[in-house]
Design an enzyme around this catalytic site. Structure first.
Site, PDB file in Angstrom:
ATOM      1  N   GLU A  85       0.803  -1.222   0.000  1.00  0.00           N
ATOM      2  CA  GLU A  85       0.000   0.000   0.000  1.00  0.00           C
ATOM      3  C   GLU A  85       0.839   1.276   0.000  1.00  0.00           C
ATOM      4  O   GLU A  85       0.301   2.369  -0.215  1.00  0.00           O
ATOM      5  CB  GLU A  85      -0.937   0.012   1.217  1.00  0.00           C
ATOM      6  CG  GLU A  85      -2.048  -1.023   1.165  1.00  0.00           C
ATOM      7  CD  GLU A  85      -3.071  -0.741   0.089  1.00  0.00           C
ATOM      8  OE1 GLU A  85      -3.123   0.392  -0.424  1.00  0.00           O
ATOM      9  OE2 GLU A  85      -3.829  -1.669  -0.268  1.00  0.00           O
ATOM     10  N   GLU A 116       8.231 -21.990   7.212  1.00  0.00           N
ATOM     11  CA  GLU A 116       8.588 -21.140   8.348  1.00  0.00           C
ATOM     12  C   GLU A 116       9.674 -21.759   9.212  1.00  0.00           C
ATOM     13  O   GLU A 116      10.311 -21.064  10.006  1.00  0.00           O
ATOM     14  CB  GLU A 116       7.359 -20.844   9.202  1.00  0.00           C
ATOM     15  CG  GLU A 116       6.851 -21.991  10.049  1.00  0.00           C
ATOM     16  CD  GLU A 116       5.772 -21.538  11.027  1.00  0.00           C
ATOM     17  OE1 GLU A 116       5.950 -21.783  12.220  1.00  0.00           O
ATOM     18  OE2 GLU A 116       4.770 -20.941  10.589  1.00  0.00           O
TER      19      GLU A 116
END
EC number: 4.2.1.126
Length: 302
Positions: A85, A116
Site C-alpha cells: 500500500e 517457516e
C-alpha cells in the site's frame, strides 16, 4: 523435534472463551469483540519501542536505505499488505518498502509446508534483495520463535543493520536478537493458538504506525493529507483534486489546472497555488526543501 509452546502467551487458553461453542451467535461475537478491545491498549504500551523503530526507518530512508518486513503465515501476509500500500498511498518507489514471506509468492494464498521452519530461506531471501547495513529489517512473528524470522534477524545483525522484532510474546527469542523489540502482548486468543486474531490485529496496527509514521516524518503528509498519493484510478484522481482544494482552500477549477500543469504531482500543485509559482519553480522549491511542503512555504527562495 518437540517444540514447547506452553510458555507462549499466544498459545494460552482464554478463560473468557472456554465455553464459546455453547453460546448463541450474538453472545459468541460479543466475546470476540470484548477480547478485540484489548488490542489497542496493548499496542499503546508498545509506543515507546514503536517510536524508536519509526525514527530508525526514517534515518534509513534518508541515507537511501529500505524497510524490509519478513514473516511467515499471517505475519508475512500482513507485512505484504502494508508494504504493497505504500507506493499508491505515498508515491514511494516499490523497492523502498518490501515484504518477504516464508515460502515466497505461493505462501501469500496458501500455506507452504515447513517454510517457516527453514533456517536458510530467510537469509537467502535477504541476500536476493541485496540487504545491507543501510536497511531496516522488521521480523514479524506472533510467537517470537519462527526460525525463518530468527535466521533473517541474525543475518541482518551480522551486517550491522537495524533490526526490529514485532511479537506478541514478551521475552521471546526474536526480542533477544533484535535491537528494537515491539511487544504488544494481547493475551490468549479466543480460539486457542489462533494468532491470526488478536495477535494479527495488533501486528496490523503496529505496521500501520511504522509506515505511516515514517512517511509523515519523510514529508509525505501535509496536515493530515496524503500529498504524495499516486492517481492510479479515477477515485484517486478525484482524491488528488480534493487534496489540493483542502490544502489551499482553492476551487475545483484552480486545483485541476494546477494538477494538469505539474503532471498530477499533488505536492507541486499545492505549492503552486499557495505561492503563485509556475510548476517548474514550485517543483524546484520542493526539491530544495526535501519534499516538505511546510519548509518550502517558509522558504520561498529557489
Amino acid at each position: 523435534m518437540k517444540i514447547d509452546l506452553s510458555a507462549l502467551t499466544t498459545e494460552g487458553r482464554n478463560t473468557q472463551s472456554e465455553n464459546i461453542d455453547m453460546l448463541s451467535t450474538e453472545e459468541m461475537l460479543r466475546v470476540i469483540n470484548k477480547e478485540d478491545q484489548k488490542v489497542a491498549l496493548a499496542v499503546e504500551k508498545a509506543i515507546p519501542a514503536i517510536t524508536q523503530a519509526v525514527d530508525a526507518i526514517v534515518a534509513a530512508f534518508q541515507k537511501g536505505g529500505r524497510l524490509i518486513y519478513c514473516g511467515a503465515g499471517t505475519s508475512g501476509r500482513l507485512g505484504i499488505l502494508d508494504a504493497s500500500e505504500c507506493p499508491p498511498t505515498y508515491g514511494t518507489p516499490r523497492e523502498q518498502v518490501v515484504a518477504l514471506i516464508a515460502g515466497g509468492h505461493q505462501a501469500i494464498l496458501q500455506a507452504v509446508e515447513n517454510a517457516e521452519d527453514s533456517l536458510t530461506m530467510g537469509v537467502e531471501d535477504l541476500k536476493n534483495l541485496r540487504f545491507n547495513a543501510n536497511d531496516v529489517l522488521v521480523g514479524i512473528a506472533a510467537s517470537g520463535r519462527t526460525p525463518y524470522v530468527v535466521a533473517a534477524l541474525n543475518y541482518a545483525n551480522s551486517l550491522g543493520a537495524t533490526t526490529v522484532a514485532l511479537t506478541c510474546n514478551a521475552g521471546s527469542e526474536i526480542t533477544q536478537i533484535a535491537s528494537i523489540a515491539i511487544m504488544p502482548v494481547v493475551g490468549a486468543e479466543v480460539v486457542t493458538g489462533s494468532s491470526r486474531m488478536k495477535a494479527g490485529t495488533a501486528q496490523k496496527l503496529v505496521l500501520n504506525m511504522l509506515t505511516t509514521g515514517a512517511m509523515i516524518r519523510s514529508g509525505k503528509v501535509y496536515g493530515n493529507l496524503m500529498v504524495d498519493v499516486e492517481a492510479t484510478n479515477l477515485k484517486l484522481v478525484q482524491r488528488q483534486k480534493n487534496i489540493v482544494m483542502q490544502a489551499t482552500d482553492c476551487d475545483g477549477q484552480t486545483a485541476a489546472q494546477a494538477l494538469e500543469a505539474c503532471e498530477g504531482h499533488c505536492k507541486t500543485a499545492i505549492v503552486m497555488v499557495l505561492t503563485g509559482l509556475e510548476a517548474p519553480q514550485a517543483k524546484a522549491l520542493l526539491n530544495k526543501n526535501n519534499g516538505f511542503i511546510r519548509k518550502a512555504l517558509a522558504n520561498t527562495e529557489i
